[in-house]
Write a protein that holds these residues in place. Structure first.
Motif, PDB file in Angstrom:
ATOM      1  N   GLY A 369       0.736  -1.365  -0.006  1.00 37.57           N
ATOM      2  CA  GLY A 369       0.046   0.111   0.062  1.00 37.57           C
ATOM      3  C   GLY A 369       0.669   1.352   0.152  1.00 37.57           C
ATOM      4  O   GLY A 369       0.479   2.303  -0.630  1.00 37.57           O
ATOM      5  N   GLU A 377      -5.693   2.676   5.371  1.00 39.51           N
ATOM      6  CA  GLU A 377      -6.468   1.973   6.510  1.00 39.51           C
ATOM      7  C   GLU A 377      -6.225   0.551   6.781  1.00 39.51           C
ATOM      8  O   GLU A 377      -6.593  -0.183   5.784  1.00 39.51           O
ATOM      9  CB  GLU A 377      -7.894   2.461   6.367  1.00 39.51           C
ATOM     10  N   THR A 390      -8.375  -6.233   7.061  1.00 37.15           N
ATOM     11  CA  THR A 390      -8.485  -5.587   5.805  1.00 37.15           C
ATOM     12  C   THR A 390      -7.595  -4.466   5.756  1.00 37.15           C
ATOM     13  O   THR A 390      -7.253  -3.705   6.539  1.00 37.15           O
ATOM     14  CB  THR A 390      -9.887  -4.782   5.388  1.00 37.15           C
ATOM     15  N   ASP A 392      -6.703  -1.173   3.354  1.00 32.43           N
ATOM     16  CA  ASP A 392      -7.570  -0.306   2.030  1.00 32.43           C
ATOM     17  C   ASP A 392      -6.454   0.563   1.641  1.00 32.43           C
ATOM     18  O   ASP A 392      -5.543   1.303   2.556  1.00 32.43           O
ATOM     19  CB  ASP A 392      -8.665   0.521   2.335  1.00 32.43           C
ATOM     20  N   ASP A 393      -6.406   1.170   0.482  1.00 33.03           N
ATOM     21  CA  ASP A 393      -5.289   2.143   0.049  1.00 33.03           C
ATOM     22  C   ASP A 393      -6.183   2.956  -1.033  1.00 33.03           C
ATOM     23  O   ASP A 393      -7.204   2.595  -1.626  1.00 33.03           O
ATOM     24  CB  ASP A 393      -4.098   1.633  -0.585  1.00 33.03           C
ATOM     25  N   ASP A 394      -5.487   4.139  -1.300  1.00 31.06           N
ATOM     26  CA  ASP A 394      -6.309   5.052  -2.554  1.00 31.06           C
ATOM     27  C   ASP A 394      -5.375   4.951  -3.694  1.00 31.06           C
ATOM     28  O   ASP A 394      -5.194   5.901  -4.441  1.00 31.06           O
ATOM     29  CB  ASP A 394      -6.445   6.415  -1.960  1.00 31.06           C
ATOM     30  N   GLY A 397      -4.767   0.674  -7.870  1.00 31.05           N
ATOM     31  CA  GLY A 397      -5.630  -0.472  -7.662  1.00 31.05           C
ATOM     32  C   GLY A 397      -5.070  -1.531  -8.808  1.00 31.05           C
ATOM     33  O   GLY A 397      -4.114  -1.516  -9.407  1.00 31.05           O
ATOM     34  N   ASP A 446     -12.341  -4.183  -4.211  1.00 23.77           N
ATOM     35  CA  ASP A 446     -12.134  -2.654  -4.482  1.00 23.77           C
ATOM     36  C   ASP A 446     -12.469  -2.072  -3.002  1.00 23.77           C
ATOM     37  O   ASP A 446     -13.187  -2.515  -2.315  1.00 23.77           O
ATOM     38  CB  ASP A 446     -13.178  -2.130  -5.215  1.00 23.77           C
ATOM     39  N   SER A 447     -11.691  -0.896  -2.937  1.00 26.91           N
ATOM     40  CA  SER A 447     -11.518  -0.360  -1.771  1.00 26.91           C
ATOM     41  C   SER A 447     -12.449   1.010  -1.679  1.00 26.91           C
ATOM     42  O   SER A 447     -12.537   1.579  -2.608  1.00 26.91           O
ATOM     43  CB  SER A 447     -10.010   0.141  -1.405  1.00 26.91           C
ATOM     44  N   LEU A 449     -11.738   3.564  -0.532  1.00 26.91           N
ATOM     45  CA  LEU A 449     -10.682   4.828  -0.583  1.00 26.91           C
ATOM     46  C   LEU A 449     -10.563   5.154  -2.116  1.00 26.91           C
ATOM     47  O   LEU A 449      -9.664   5.825  -2.623  1.00 26.91           O
ATOM     48  CB  LEU A 449      -9.597   4.653   0.054  1.00 26.91           C
ATOM     49  N   ARG A 453      -8.353  -3.213  -1.989  1.00 29.20           N
ATOM     50  CA  ARG A 453      -8.566  -3.608  -0.686  1.00 29.20           C
ATOM     51  C   ARG A 453      -8.075  -5.098  -0.599  1.00 29.20           C
ATOM     52  O   ARG A 453      -8.345  -5.963  -1.451  1.00 29.20           O
ATOM     53  CB  ARG A 453     -10.040  -3.737  -0.301  1.00 29.20           C
ATOM     54  N   THR A 455      -8.192  -8.393   1.783  1.00 28.39           N
ATOM     55  CA  THR A 455      -8.774  -8.859   3.189  1.00 28.39           C
ATOM     56  C   THR A 455      -8.150 -10.315   3.285  1.00 28.39           C
ATOM     57  O   THR A 455      -8.018 -11.290   2.552  1.00 28.39           O
ATOM     58  CB  THR A 455     -10.271  -9.093   2.681  1.00 28.39           C
TER      59      THR A 455
END
Length: 460
Positions: A369, A377, A390, A392-394, A397, A446-447, A449, A453, A455
């Protein structure tokens, strides 16, 4: 009708029958218990219940009904004989003699009620073999109006017969016209069934325990935990499966040990050469050596990644790990690399895992990430069965059709990732191997953000 129309209709009927069969099969599988112990009990109990139901029906319908009908016929014959004697000898002295005979010889109480009439018909029982049989047999033999009561007094049967100017009342014991010991058959049948069922349950439980122990041992080995106090027992087939599992476990452990020993030697030799390169470069002051130092550092990081990928952590014992604290350490590490990160955890944080393998799994996902995103997150949750983490990043992808490909070793998505970010293409592969070594897996999606994501689900 043409033959083709017959064939079309037959195909429709067969298709409908097939759909109904599939629908019934799905419903049956849904309502049936899933455990072997419960299914085995059903296999044992169902034939027993069906057999006893058939026996009870045959006994109640055939033997019990036949005996009751014959007893009712005998009592009705006695009552008919008493009525005929009363009509043949109407004198008071003769009637008293008839009463004595009924009391002594037939075990019946006989009374004469002058000037009375039959009472109105009373309520009939909804289901009574005695009432139906006795009334039917008495009606076949007695040509006079009569009234019966088989419900009032549970031990007696009352019969009233209308004679000329009086009513003949007879009290007979219920046991004379009714098979009263049928409950003994039911008690013996139910009692023996319960005893046999208890024996079957105990025996079946002892047969199921070795299978459950084998399943627990396989599950523990799949999660990387130590299998203790497991030895083959039970039926011949179960012992064979247990011995095969133990032999498979030994082969896997022996292979892992050999590979670990080989990798330790390779790692020692290559790290020695890299150390020499670093020492030689340290004595050189030329600025052109900066590129060489960078190459050596990258070669060392790639070597560490390769060794981490090929090394198995099966020898690492599972321990209690504070997952909440571990996720917070991952957050600090991500912030150290310039990303904005947050971490949270819900549930009991103490989870039994392989500490280094689990840290490497989450660390690789977080590192994936902060290499390609600015915000991360990290969220964790633990319930009675699963530990779920989990990440998550922005970032950019990964395309949906390539999310399984990125778990292949040495694969990099150059169009979606920055080539200058470095790396060996083994981060996600190592993370999934670590998760699967715990009996879990990693799924990409999909995140919220806007990026990726990851998991992680691990059974606890």
């Amino acid at each position: 009708m043409p033959k083709s129309r017959y064939e079309a209709r037959l195909r429709k009927v067969l298709a409908r029958a097939r759909r109904n069969n599939e629908r019934f099969g799905a419903w049956f599988n849904r309502v049936m218990p899933k455990g072997l112990y419960a299914r085995s009990l059903i296999i044992i109990v169902t034939p027993m219940v069906v057999l006893q139901s058939v026996l009870a029906f045959v006994f109640m319908e055939r033997h019990y009904n036949t005996v009751t009908r014959r007893l009712s016929a005998a009592v009705s014959q006695d009552i008919t004989a008493l009525v005929d004697l009363s009509l043949a000898f109407p004198n008071a002295a003769d009637l008293e003699r008839i009463k004595d005979i009924a009391q002594d010889r037939m075990n019946m109480n006989l009374d004469f009620l002058p000037g009375q009439h039959l009472p109105p018909p009373g309520p009939k029982p909804f289901f009574s073999i005695l009432d139906s049989n006795f009334t039917s047999e008495l009606g076949k033999r007695l040509r006079k109006p009569f009234w019966t009561d088989t419900v009032g007094n549970s031990n007696l049967i009352e019969v009233r017969v209308q004679l000329d100017g009086q009513v003949l009342r007879v009290f007979a014991k219920r046991s004379q016209a009714y098979l009263s010991n049928s409950h003994i058959f039911l008690i013996w049948m139910v009692g023996t069934s319960l005893v046999l069922l208890a024996v079957a349950i105990l025996f079946l439980r002892n047969q199921i325990k070795p299978i459950e122990a084998l399943a627990d041992a396989a599950e523990a080995f799949g999660k990387g935990r130590e299998v203790v106090d497991f030895h083959p027992r039970g039926a011949r087939e179960v012992r064979g499966a247990a011995r095969a599992f133990i032999e498979m476990k030994r082969r896997i452990e022996r292979q892992i040990e050999q590979r670990t020993t080989m990798l330790a030697g390779v790692s020692h030799d290559m790290r020695t050469i890299l150390t020499r390169f670093k020492l030689e470069l340290a004595f050189l002051e030329d600025r052109e050596t900066d590129a060489l130092r960078k190459d050596v550092d990258e070669l060392q990081s790639m070597l560490e990644a390769y060794l981490a990928f090929t090394r198995d952590d099966a020898g690492e014992p599972p321990v209690q790990v504070d997952v909440a604290a571990l996720l917070d350490d991952m957050r600090v590490n991500a912030e150290r690399h310039g990303a904005r990160a947050s971490a949270s955890f819900r549930g009991a944080p103490q989870v039994t895992v392989r500490a280094d393998a689990f840290r490497r799994c989450i660390g690789n996902l977080v590192a994936n990430g902060w290499r390609y995103a600015r915000r991360i997150e990290i969220n964790g949750a633990r319930d009675a069965r699963w530990l779920v983490v989990t990440v998550d990043d922005d970032g950019p992808g990964i395309p949906t059709d390539r999310r399984e490909d990125v778990f292949r070793p040495f694969l990099r998505l150059d169009d979606a990732r920055n080539q200058d970010a470095g790396g060996s293409g083994l981060g996600l592969t190592i993370a999934r191997d670590a998760a699967r070594a715990h009996g879990g897996d990693i799924v990409l999606g999909d995140s919220p953000l806007g990026g990726l994501r990851a998991t992680v689900r691990i059974p606890v």
